[in-house]
Motif scaffolding. Structure first.
Motif, PDB file in Angstrom:
ATOM      1  N   GLY A  50       1.047  -1.054  -0.040  1.00 31.97           N
ATOM      2  CA  GLY A  50       0.239   0.042   0.161  1.00 31.97           C
ATOM      3  C   GLY A  50       0.535   1.375   0.043  1.00 31.97           C
ATOM      4  N   ALA A  53       2.332   1.910  -3.449  1.00 28.35           N
ATOM      5  CA  ALA A  53       1.535   2.157  -4.518  1.00 28.35           C
ATOM      6  C   ALA A  53       0.716   3.450  -3.811  1.00 28.35           C
ATOM      7  N   SER A  81       1.824   5.277 -11.366  1.00 26.29           N
ATOM      8  CA  SER A  81       1.449   4.028 -12.272  1.00 26.29           C
ATOM      9  C   SER A  81       1.758   4.233 -13.234  1.00 26.29           C
ATOM     10  N   LEU A  85       4.495   1.817 -11.750  1.00 26.25           N
ATOM     11  CA  LEU A  85       4.349   0.395 -10.807  1.00 26.25           C
ATOM     12  C   LEU A  85       2.985   0.683 -10.793  1.00 26.25           C
ATOM     13  N   PHE A  86       2.532  -1.378 -10.288  1.00 24.61           N
ATOM     14  CA  PHE A  86       1.447  -1.586 -10.961  1.00 24.61           C
ATOM     15  C   PHE A  86       1.356  -2.792  -9.185  1.00 24.61           C
ATOM     16  N   LEU A  87       0.028  -2.895  -8.326  1.00 21.91           N
ATOM     17  CA  LEU A  87      -0.486  -3.625  -7.514  1.00 21.91           C
ATOM     18  C   LEU A  87      -1.482  -3.963  -7.978  1.00 21.91           C
ATOM     19  N   SER A  88      -1.273  -5.411  -7.664  1.00 19.19           N
ATOM     20  CA  SER A  88      -2.412  -6.573  -8.057  1.00 19.19           C
ATOM     21  C   SER A  88      -2.946  -6.112  -6.570  1.00 19.19           C
ATOM     22  N   PHE A  89      -4.495  -5.496  -6.483  1.00 15.09           N
ATOM     23  CA  PHE A  89      -4.861  -6.370  -4.925  1.00 15.09           C
ATOM     24  C   PHE A  89      -5.195  -7.576  -4.527  1.00 15.09           C
ATOM     25  N   GLU A 160      -6.938  -8.556 -12.735  1.00  9.80           N
ATOM     26  CA  GLU A 160      -5.838  -7.961 -12.549  1.00  9.80           C
ATOM     27  C   GLU A 160      -4.662  -8.022 -12.876  1.00  9.80           C
TER      28      GLU A 160
END
Lengths: 256, 449
Positions: A50, A53, A81, A85-89, A160
């Motif tokens: 968290g 991101a 983003s 930077l990518f966050l798979s939740f 995702e």
């Protein structure tokens, strides 16, 4: 692999309100690497993803994160983003009334605008969607629905990875992507991630279990406990955790 | 001293002039309306029952002019050409200030069985229809309207006639002086008739303060179906007090969607009663308010016959220091068995200083009914916002997409697709901070002069 540093996290402290959760994280990630971050519940794994991101719930109190030369922590979440930077939740959010198509078009075109590119034409956009859907075998029907609304657990996680495929990030953080997946869905998700790997991007796999690491082979395994990385090693460390659990780590750290 | 007095005084002094310019059917109501107003200590204010946001006393207090001598203002019906909905076209007429204005060609374009005319003309042709009002006469907005009304619009659709294009009435103000306009729109749907009526409220000027005191009367005969869409896009110098009253016979269907995109202060009341079994009522409303705008919707749905259905959905998105209210009342009388009534009010407060009051109420005097109501007020979903930002959608854009999504449920109630897409576009423009007026509307270009 090359020797450029993609992400350098130095003595990062962060938390929610007055509660400190991360107590000095140090992490170096180079292009082409896969890092697994494991740890018992409550150790700070989701907080770390968290914070990186830009989730506004968390406050950084000290330390730094440099992302291919940029001060990551000073960027708005949307700019992190755009910068790759990518966050798979862990829990992908349902957004009733916003269709997957409009959502992805807004995301793709916002990134293009950030790099001073024209928006994609309708035809090119649909072609891109079609190509990327194939990577995770995502049903076309889901594309016309609202974002994640009424998706099964497996569909949400595949969605995702589909978004990750579309956005082509340099650093992907997969936060407990294996939770709630049956073995078939796990295989599809992992194979999607592996297809997207190359020498220029890197992946952080956050997981509680060894299971996902059978499919996505890490180069490094880190153990997070009480807000610090207390142990780092190669892939064999994950197997050891699978056998022995976390108690031996807890004992070692708590007795220091 | 109450704001009412100036209207009572005006009437006492000028009753003869007001009546001289109006048909007998309208003049016959004035004395009763006068007595209703005379009996009130004052007009309702915020804090009075059912008035949570808008004060009629304050709205009617300024000394607006009233055009009792029926002075003609220049009006160019050609302006309507620019307002035609793309891909649809409408049968359009205007209300300029308080007068009905139609293009010479309108009557020729209307299909057989469809009439759009001034109330003065209708009083001669359909005296009984004009004389019989379905509006609640004891209501202060109706009473003020009945006291002052000299003209209006009359729409009639004959038995079993289905009108394909919307009938559009565009109301404007164009005086340089302040003006109160009493407006009345009467819609008569004969048995089996079907039509779409679209009202657009755009003042053409913001040089002066305007008040529209409006009554809409709708009569739906058996099996008639009316889609009624009402767009208010006015200015920070325009106010509106509106009563919508409908009487529905057996198996008739009424579907309304009211959209407030800008105003200084607006109160909309909806009074619906059923006169036969199996009637359906759908009341929809949407408010997007900012600045110090005040918007109030109040509904009164009375189920008095068996097996009728009512569905209400009112949604508000409130920005800045705006203040909204929804006061909903559903009454189910003992004889109205198998009533199915639902009332929903959902509100988004997009700023910490915006305010919303919700007062949903059910009064049920019958056991064999399904009735529910719900009201929620909240903020934009933070988790959804962050999710969208993580995918690269800038926060402002993400907020707008979420508000559009929130309002979509109301827009979905617009059955006529070109009207729905047009209004969707206007809502989107409003959220992007533009004037929502149609880009090709010539009224808008005049307004900006």
């Amino acid at each position: 692999m090359n020797n450029d540093i993609l992400l350098q996290v130095t003595d990062l402290h962060a938390g929610i309100e007055s509660r400190e959760i991360l107590r000095g994280i140090n992490l170096t990630i180079r292009p082409g690497e896969v890092h697994a971050i494991m740890g018992p519940n409550g150790s700070g794994k989701s907080t770390l993803s968290g914070v990186l991101a830009g989730d506004p719930h968390y406050h950084v109190t000290s330390g730094s994160a440099t992302f291919h030369g940029l001060d990551l922590l000073s960027l708005a979440p949307e700019d992190r983003s755009h910068e790759g930077l990518f966050l798979s939740f862990q829990y992908p959010v349902e957004i009733p009334g916003v269709s997957m198509v409009n959502f992805m078009r807004a995301a793709v075109n916002a990134k293009r605008k950030y790099f001073n590119q024209e928006p994609l034409t309708a035809g090119d956009f649909l072609k891109l969607m079609r190509q990327k859907r194939a990577i995770v075998e995502l049903d076309n029907k889901l594309a016309s629905r609202s974002v994640n609304e009424g998706f099964s657990g497996g569909e949400k996680k595949r969605n995702e990875i589909f978004q990750m495929a579309v956005l082509e990030p340099q650093l992907s953080i997969l936060d407990e992507t294996d939770s709630g997946l049956d073995i078939d869905a796990l295989r599809i998700v992992a194979s999607g991630v592996n297809k997207l790997r190359n020498d220029n991007n890197a992946t952080i796999v956050i997981t509680h279990y060894q299971r996902l690491l059978d499919y996505i082979r890490p180069d490094f395994v880190h153990i997070l406990y009480k807000g610090r990385i207390v142990y780092s090693g190669g892939p064999e460390l994950a197997l050891e955790l699978e056998e022995r659990g976390y108690d031996w780590i807890k004992e070692q750290v708590d007795n220091q | 001293m109450s704001a009412i007095n100036q209207y009572l005084d005006l009437y006492r002094q000028h009753a003869a002039v007001i009546c001289r310019h109006a048909p007998a059917a309208l003049n016959a109501r004035r004395e009763a309306a006068f007595r209703v107003l005379e009996a009130l200590p004052r007009l309702p204010k915020v804090g009075d029952e059912g008035f949570e946001a808008v004060s009629l006393e304050d709205m009617f207090a300024p000394d607006y002019g009233i055009n009792i001598t029926r002075r003609q203002f220049d009006a160019n019906p050609a302006e309507l050409q620019g307002c035609d909905l793309p891909n649809a076209g409408t049968f359009a007429a205007m209300v300029v200030n308080d007068a009905f204005v139609a293009d010479d060609k309108l009557a020729g374009r209307l299909p057989a069985g469809v009439e759009v005319m001034s109330l003065i003309h209708a009083a001669a042709k359909y005296p009984d229809a004009v004389a019989h009002s379905v509006a609640p006469e004891a209501n202060p907005i109706t009473a003020l309207n009945s006291l002052l009304l000299q003209d209006g619009v009359y729409i009639r659709v004959a038995r079993n006639v289905v009108v394909d294009k919307p009938i559009q009435i565009l109301s404007t103000f164009n005086t340089s002086e302040p003006l109160l306009a009493a407006r009345r729109i009467v819609v008569d749907m004969e048995p089996g008739a079907q039509a779409t009526v679209l009202l657009c409220d755009h003042p053409r000027s913001r040089q002066a303060d305007y008040l529209s005191c409006r009554v809409v009367e709708v009569r739906l005969a058996e099996n008639a179906k009316l889609d009624f869409y009402d767009l208010e896009e006015s200015t920070d110098r325009s106010r509106r007090a509106s009563v919508f009253a409908a009487e529905q016979q057996a198996y008739s269907v009424l579907n309304t969607v009211g959209i407030t995109l800008s105003t200084a202060s607006t109160r909309n009341e909806f009074h619906v009663s059923h006169r036969g079994p199996g009637a359906e009522t759908h009341l929809g409303g949407m408010v997007i308010a900012g600045g110090s705008e005040v918007v109030d919707n109040a509904t009164f749905v009375e189920h008095s016959t068996p097996r009728c259905t009512s569905r209400q959905l009112f949604k508000y998105a409130m920005f800045d220091q705006s203040h909204g209210a929804f006061e909903g009342l559903v009454t189910v009388l003992p004889q109205a068995v198998f009533t199915d009534a639902q009332q929903t009010n959902r509100n988004l407060l997009a700023s910490p200083t915006a305010k919303m009051n919700a007062m949903p109420q059910l009064i049920i005097d019958c056991d064999e009914v399904k009735a529910s109501h719900g009201a929620t007020t909240g903020q934009l979903d933070e988790a959804a916002l962050f999710y969208m930002q993580q995918r690269g959608i800038p926060q402002a854009e993400a907020r707008m997409m979420l508000i559009n999504a929130f309002m979509d449920e109301v827009l979905q109630r617009i059955n006529h697709e070109p009207v729905r897409e047009r209004l969707r576009h206007l809502v989107d423009r409003r959220l992007r901070g533009c004037s929502a007026v149609c880009s090709n509307c010539s009224i808008d270009s005049l307004r900006k002069q």
